[in-house]
Design a protein around this motif. Structure first.
Motif, PDB file in Angstrom:
ATOM      1  N   LEU A  54       0.822  -1.210   0.000  1.00  0.00           N
ATOM      2  CA  LEU A  54       0.000   0.000   0.000  1.00  0.00           C
ATOM      3  C   LEU A  54       0.857   1.261   0.000  1.00  0.00           C
ATOM      4  O   LEU A  54       0.573   2.220  -0.727  1.00  0.00           O
ATOM      5  CB  LEU A  54      -0.957   0.000   1.190  1.00  0.00           C
ATOM      6  N   VAL A  55       1.913   1.257   0.807  1.00  0.00           N
ATOM      7  CA  VAL A  55       2.824   2.409   0.840  1.00  0.00           C
ATOM      8  C   VAL A  55       3.524   2.556  -0.502  1.00  0.00           C
ATOM      9  O   VAL A  55       3.627   3.665  -1.048  1.00  0.00           O
ATOM     10  CB  VAL A  55       3.846   2.280   1.993  1.00  0.00           C
ATOM     11  N   LEU A  56       3.979   1.455  -1.070  1.00  0.00           N
ATOM     12  CA  LEU A  56       4.625   1.496  -2.377  1.00  0.00           C
ATOM     13  C   LEU A  56       3.677   2.045  -3.438  1.00  0.00           C
ATOM     14  O   LEU A  56       4.048   2.896  -4.247  1.00  0.00           O
ATOM     15  CB  LEU A  56       5.123   0.103  -2.768  1.00  0.00           C
ATOM     16  N   GLY A  57       2.434   1.578  -3.430  1.00  0.00           N
ATOM     17  CA  GLY A  57       1.432   2.096  -4.368  1.00  0.00           C
ATOM     18  C   GLY A  57       1.194   3.577  -4.174  1.00  0.00           C
ATOM     19  O   GLY A  57       1.066   4.340  -5.148  1.00  0.00           O
ATOM     20  N   HIS A  58       1.151   4.025  -2.925  1.00  0.00           N
ATOM     21  CA  HIS A  58       0.954   5.441  -2.602  1.00  0.00           C
ATOM     22  C   HIS A  58       2.109   6.290  -3.147  1.00  0.00           C
ATOM     23  O   HIS A  58       1.891   7.321  -3.782  1.00  0.00           O
ATOM     24  CB  HIS A  58       0.834   5.588  -1.082  1.00  0.00           C
ATOM     25  N   VAL A  59       3.325   5.814  -2.932  1.00  0.00           N
ATOM     26  CA  VAL A  59       4.513   6.529  -3.418  1.00  0.00           C
ATOM     27  C   VAL A  59       4.536   6.555  -4.945  1.00  0.00           C
ATOM     28  O   VAL A  59       4.797   7.599  -5.556  1.00  0.00           O
ATOM     29  CB  VAL A  59       5.805   5.905  -2.840  1.00  0.00           C
ATOM     30  N   LEU A  60       4.255   5.424  -5.566  1.00  0.00           N
ATOM     31  CA  LEU A  60       4.246   5.370  -7.037  1.00  0.00           C
ATOM     32  C   LEU A  60       3.170   6.284  -7.621  1.00  0.00           C
ATOM     33  O   LEU A  60       3.405   6.960  -8.636  1.00  0.00           O
ATOM     34  CB  LEU A  60       4.065   3.941  -7.527  1.00  0.00           C
ATOM     35  N   ALA A  61       2.009   6.341  -6.980  1.00  0.00           N
ATOM     36  CA  ALA A  61       0.949   7.236  -7.456  1.00  0.00           C
ATOM     37  C   ALA A  61       1.381   8.698  -7.333  1.00  0.00           C
ATOM     38  O   ALA A  61       1.148   9.502  -8.245  1.00  0.00           O
ATOM     39  CB  ALA A  61      -0.343   6.997  -6.674  1.00  0.00           C
ATOM     40  N   ALA A  62       2.039   9.038  -6.222  1.00  0.00           N
ATOM     41  CA  ALA A  62       2.526  10.416  -6.043  1.00  0.00           C
ATOM     42  C   ALA A  62       3.568  10.756  -7.111  1.00  0.00           C
ATOM     43  O   ALA A  62       3.545  11.857  -7.685  1.00  0.00           O
ATOM     44  CB  ALA A  62       3.117  10.583  -4.647  1.00  0.00           C
ATOM     45  N   LEU A  63       4.471   9.816  -7.393  1.00  0.00           N
ATOM     46  CA  LEU A  63       5.484  10.051  -8.424  1.00  0.00           C
ATOM     47  C   LEU A  63       4.854  10.149  -9.816  1.00  0.00           C
ATOM     48  O   LEU A  63       5.287  10.951 -10.650  1.00  0.00           O
ATOM     49  CB  LEU A  63       6.544   8.954  -8.382  1.00  0.00           C
TER      50      LEU A  63
ATOM     51  N   LYS B 200       2.153  15.753 -14.049  1.00  0.00           N
ATOM     52  CA  LYS B 200       2.663  17.105 -13.745  1.00  0.00           C
ATOM     53  C   LYS B 200       1.538  18.043 -13.302  1.00  0.00           C
ATOM     54  O   LYS B 200       1.421  19.167 -13.761  1.00  0.00           O
ATOM     55  CB  LYS B 200       3.411  17.679 -14.951  1.00  0.00           C
ATOM     56  N   ASP B 201       0.723  17.533 -12.353  1.00  0.00           N
ATOM     57  CA  ASP B 201      -0.431  18.300 -11.902  1.00  0.00           C
ATOM     58  C   ASP B 201      -0.232  18.989 -10.545  1.00  0.00           C
ATOM     59  O   ASP B 201      -1.156  19.574 -10.001  1.00  0.00           O
ATOM     60  CB  ASP B 201      -1.677  17.415 -11.863  1.00  0.00           C
ATOM     61  N   GLY B 202       0.982  18.922  -9.991  1.00  0.00           N
ATOM     62  CA  GLY B 202       1.277  19.618  -8.737  1.00  0.00           C
ATOM     63  C   GLY B 202       0.724  18.941  -7.493  1.00  0.00           C
ATOM     64  O   GLY B 202       0.773  19.517  -6.408  1.00  0.00           O
TER      65      GLY B 202
END
Length: 162
Positions: free
Chosen positions: A134-143, A150-152
Motif C-alpha cells: 500500500l505504501v509502495l502504491g501510494h509513493v508510485l501514485a505520487a510520483l 505534472k499536476d502539482g
C-alpha cells in the motif's frame, strides 16, 4: 470542505511523521519478532531498546493516524485533480486501505503483545507485506502525478497552500 487548496501544516507534519515511523518499523521491527517468539515459548522476552522502540513507534503511528483522520473529517482535504473515474476510485480506495492498515496493524500488535492474542499476532504479521504494498502504491501514485501528469499534486504534502 471542497474549497481547500491544500493541507494544513498539522496535516502535512502528521503525514511525514507517520511515514517516517512506518519506515522505521519496517527496517527495525525484527527485534520484536524475537521477543514475540520468546513469549510464545513461555520465556521472558529480552526487552531491548529495539523492542521498546517498536512498541512506542507503533502506538505513535496509531495515535497520529487517528489524529490525521480526525483532521480529515473535521477540516477536510483538497479535491483531487480531475482524472478518470477509474483513477478517482483507485485513489479513494487506496487511501481507505492505507488508513485501515495504519490503524489495524498497530491495534493487532497491541492486542498480541499486551493481550496475548495469538491470532492478532498472525494478523499483525500478515499485514506487514500488505502495508508495504500500500505504501509502495501510494509513493508510485505520487510520483506518477509529479512526473507524468505534472499536476502539482505532490506539492500539497510539502507546503500548506491555504
Amino acid at each position: 470542505m471542497s474549497t481547500l487548496k491544500g493541507y494544513s501544516v498539522t496535516q502535512i507534519a502528521l503525514h511525514w511523521i507517520v511515514a517516517a515511523l512506518i519506515v522505521f518499523q519496517m527496517i527495525f521491527g525484527d527485534a520484536m519478532g524475537s521477543a514475540w517468539r520468546a513469549v510464545r515459548e513461555g520465556l521472558a522476552p529480552d526487552m531491548t531498546l529495539a523492542v521498546w522502540a517498536h512498541i512506542i513507534a507503533g502506538i505513535a503511528v496509531l495515535l497520529f493516524v487517528v489524529w490525521r483522520l480526525a483532521l480529515r473529517f473535521t477540516r477536510g482535504a483538497p479535491e483531487a485533480p480531475a482524472a478518470s473515474v477509474m483513477m478517482m476510485q483507485a485513489a479513494k480506495w487506496g487511501h481507505r486501505a492505507l488508513y485501515a492498515a495504519m490503524v489495524l496493524v498497530p491495534i493487532s500488535g497491541l492486542m498480541a503483545w499486551y493481550g496475548g492474542v495469538e491470532s492478532a499476532a498472525e494478523v499483525h504479521e500478515l499485514f506487514k507485506p500488505v502495508l508495504i504494498l500500500l505504501v509502495l502504491g501510494h509513493v508510485l501514485a505520487a510520483l506518477y502525478h509529479q512526473f507524468i501528469r505534472k499536476d502539482g499534486l505532490l506539492l500539497r504534502m510539502h507546503r500548506p497552500l491555504d
